[in-house]
Design a protein around this motif. Structure first.
Motif, short mmCIF file in Angstrom:
data_model
loop_
_atom_site.label_atom_id
_atom_site.label_comp_id
_atom_site.label_asym_id
_atom_site.label_seq_id
_atom_site.Cartn_x
_atom_site.Cartn_y
_atom_site.Cartn_z
N GLY A 1 0.82 -1.21 0.00
CA GLY A 1 0.00 0.00 0.00
C GLY A 1 0.85 1.26 0.00
O GLY A 1 0.34 2.36 0.16
N GLY A 2 2.17 1.10 -0.18
CA GLY A 2 3.07 2.25 -0.06
C GLY A 2 3.15 3.11 -1.30
O GLY A 2 2.39 2.94 -2.24
N ILE A 3 4.09 4.03 -1.27
CA ILE A 3 4.23 4.99 -2.37
C ILE A 3 5.06 4.39 -3.51
O ILE A 3 4.82 4.66 -4.68
N GLU B 1 -9.54 -5.17 6.11
CA GLU B 1 -10.19 -5.17 4.79
C GLU B 1 -9.92 -3.84 4.08
O GLU B 1 -9.70 -3.79 2.87
N ALA B 2 -9.91 -2.76 4.88
CA ALA B 2 -9.67 -1.42 4.30
C ALA B 2 -8.27 -1.33 3.70
O ALA B 2 -8.06 -0.68 2.68
N ALA B 3 -7.31 -1.99 4.35
CA ALA B 3 -5.94 -1.97 3.83
C ALA B 3 -5.90 -2.67 2.47
O ALA B 3 -5.24 -2.22 1.54
N ARG B 4 -6.67 -3.77 2.36
CA ARG B 4 -6.71 -4.46 1.06
C ARG B 4 -7.41 -3.60 0.01
O ARG B 4 -6.97 -3.52 -1.14
N GLU B 5 -8.50 -2.93 0.42
CA GLU B 5 -9.21 -2.06 -0.52
C GLU B 5 -8.28 -0.98 -1.08
O GLU B 5 -8.38 -0.58 -2.23
N LYS B 6 -7.42 -0.49 -0.21
CA LYS B 6 -6.47 0.53 -0.64
C LYS B 6 -5.55 -0.01 -1.74
O LYS B 6 -5.30 0.65 -2.75
N VAL B 7 -5.08 -1.24 -1.56
CA VAL B 7 -4.20 -1.84 -2.56
C VAL B 7 -4.98 -2.10 -3.86
O VAL B 7 -4.46 -1.90 -4.97
N LEU C 1 -4.85 -9.11 -9.39
CA LEU C 1 -4.20 -8.88 -8.09
C LEU C 1 -4.38 -10.13 -7.24
O LEU C 1 -5.50 -10.55 -6.94
N HIS C 2 -3.25 -10.75 -6.87
CA HIS C 2 -3.28 -11.96 -6.04
C HIS C 2 -3.08 -11.53 -4.59
O HIS C 2 -2.08 -10.87 -4.28
N CYS C 3 -4.02 -11.87 -3.73
CA CYS C 3 -3.90 -11.51 -2.31
C CYS C 3 -3.53 -12.77 -1.53
O CYS C 3 -4.23 -13.79 -1.61
#
Ligand code: ATP
Ligand code: MG
Length: 389
Positions: free
Chosen positions: A187-189, A218-224, A240-242
């Motif tokens: 989720g970084g820059i 879940e929000a962290a995944r949504e961001k990605v 996107l493979h999680c």
């Protein structure tokens, strides 16, 4: 007279025998990006230029901004098409000159004649068109050395194209023309910028995101997912493979030296990513690492991360300062998404004093405490993939 958009191809023009292949990839991207724009568009390629025409409902403004995302395009021009005679050309200049000039103080005319039977030479076309502009628009003067705008008149086979010289395109090569890679997308820059840079060189991307539920949300995944969606505007479809690394992190806790946690996890990420890459036919991994940016990115740390990989790992940001990466992240539109404050699996279990001078032996010794293969296998079983774009 009709509105048009012209795409001038970049270095793929040089690609000789492979040209047809490059053209098709680029056309596919153009078509996909125009699907999201109101109106119906037709594409017509000749002489290193793709001409985009639209019906009466066509939103040329949006189409233009979409075309600036197409890799392989050196210049994008908004212009008009008119009949191929000087009367029609002059009329079009009168009507559209202000759009071409866009408040410029100086201009020059550039004429290109691919139809050599046109009765005027290029200098004659420029002279007549220059006069019309000087007579009709206040406050502009000619500067042939360094003009603000180059009003361009292209005499083509069937018609004439007029435009104000255009804007820089996305450059690079059409996505898919240089194979496939798997991007390690956090989720970084940095990692979205790294993905963008690889895609710009024609690499088609899929991505893998490592999460650590319930420590990551879940929000962290949504961001990605949002980052992948933004990236896919340039790179086209991304799977996107999680993958969950919760078990790996929990197992390491208590068993392994805390100062090595981040590097041990990185090596797991690389092993898992490589397995996915092999399965989906990707020939390399891409990460957002940059030398010395954080403890896990000293040369020695990168070396022990690299050593578990059997395929190349590309690090397009390797020599960029954070500030330079931020500038790129802003320009591609990922910066604000990356700034959302959600946790990452690496930050959940971060050691306070990470080892910045690790050796291969140290890591290998530490991994003897773990069932590496079993942990990789089970992490892979947790994988879910999401189609984006
Ligand atoms: P970024 O801004 O890309 O997150 P960073 O400076 O935070 O980079 P690290 O967290 O050290 O750097 O990660 C280095 C690289 O490892 C990332 O650029 C990314 O390619 C990969 N990576 C790190 N965490 C993850 C993750 N949770 N999922 C997928 N890849 C990751
Ligand atoms: Mg990160």
């Amino acid at each position: 007279m009709k509105e048009i958009i012209l795409l001038k191809y970049g270095e793929m023009v040089l690609k000789g025998l492979n040209r047809g292949y490059f053209d098709n990839l680029l056309l596919k991207r153009v078509r996909n990006l125009l699907k999201e724009v109101d109106g119906r568009f037709t594409l017509d390629y000749s002489q290193s230029t793709l001409c985009i025409r639209g019906d009466d409902n066509a939103d040329f403004y949006k189409a233009f901004s979409q075309m600036k995302k197409v890799f392989g395009v050196a210049t994008v021009c908004r212009g008009v098409e008119c009949e191929k005679n000087m009367d029609a050309i002059k009329r079009s200049l009168l009507e559209n000159g202000a759009d071409f000039l866009q408040g410029a103080k100086t201009f020059k005319c550039v004429a290109r004649r691919s139809d050599k039977s046109f009765p005027l030479t290029s200098p004659q076309i420029c002279a007549e068109c220059g006069d019309i502009i000087l007579e009709s628009f206040d406050g502009v003067s000619v500067n042939v050395i360094n003009p603000d705008v180059s009003v361009t008149i292209e005499i083509r086979d069937k018609s004439a194209f007029l435009h104000g010289g255009g804007e820089k395109g996305a450059g690079g090569m059409p996505v898919g023309s240089n194979g496939n890679a798997l991007l390690l997308l956090s989720g970084g820059i940095d990692s979205p910028v790294a993905g963008y840079m690889a895609a710009k060189r024609g690499v088609a991307l899929d991505a893998v995101y490592f999460e650590s539920p319930p420590y990551t949300s879940e929000a962290a995944r949504e961001k990605v997912i949002s980052l992948a969606r933004k990236l896919s505007e340039y790179s086209g479809r991304i799977y996107l493979h999680c993958v969950s690394v919760t078990e790996i992190q929990q197992t390491m806790t208590g068993l392994c030296e805390i100062r090595l946690f981040t590097l041990l996890l990185r090596r797991f990420m690389v092993r898992i990513a490589e397995r996915i890459a092999n399965e989906i036919g990707a020939s390399a991994l891409v990460t957002g690492e940059s030398i010395g940016q954080v403890a896990s990115q000293t040369i020695m740390s990168i070396a022990v991360t690299n050593s578990v990989a059997g395929i190349p790992i590309f690090r397009p940001c390797i020599g960029l300062d954070k500030e330079e990466i931020v500038v790129r992240a802003r320009s591609i539109g990922t910066f604000d998404i990356s700034g959302l404050p959600y946790e990452d699996c690496c930050t959940v279990f971060t050691p306070k004093h990470p080892n910045t001078r690790p050796t291969e032996d140290l890591l290998v010794e530490e991994e003897k405490k773990l069932d590496v293969e079993g942990l990789v296998e089970r992490a892979l079983k947790s994988r879910k993939h999401i189609k984006i774009g």
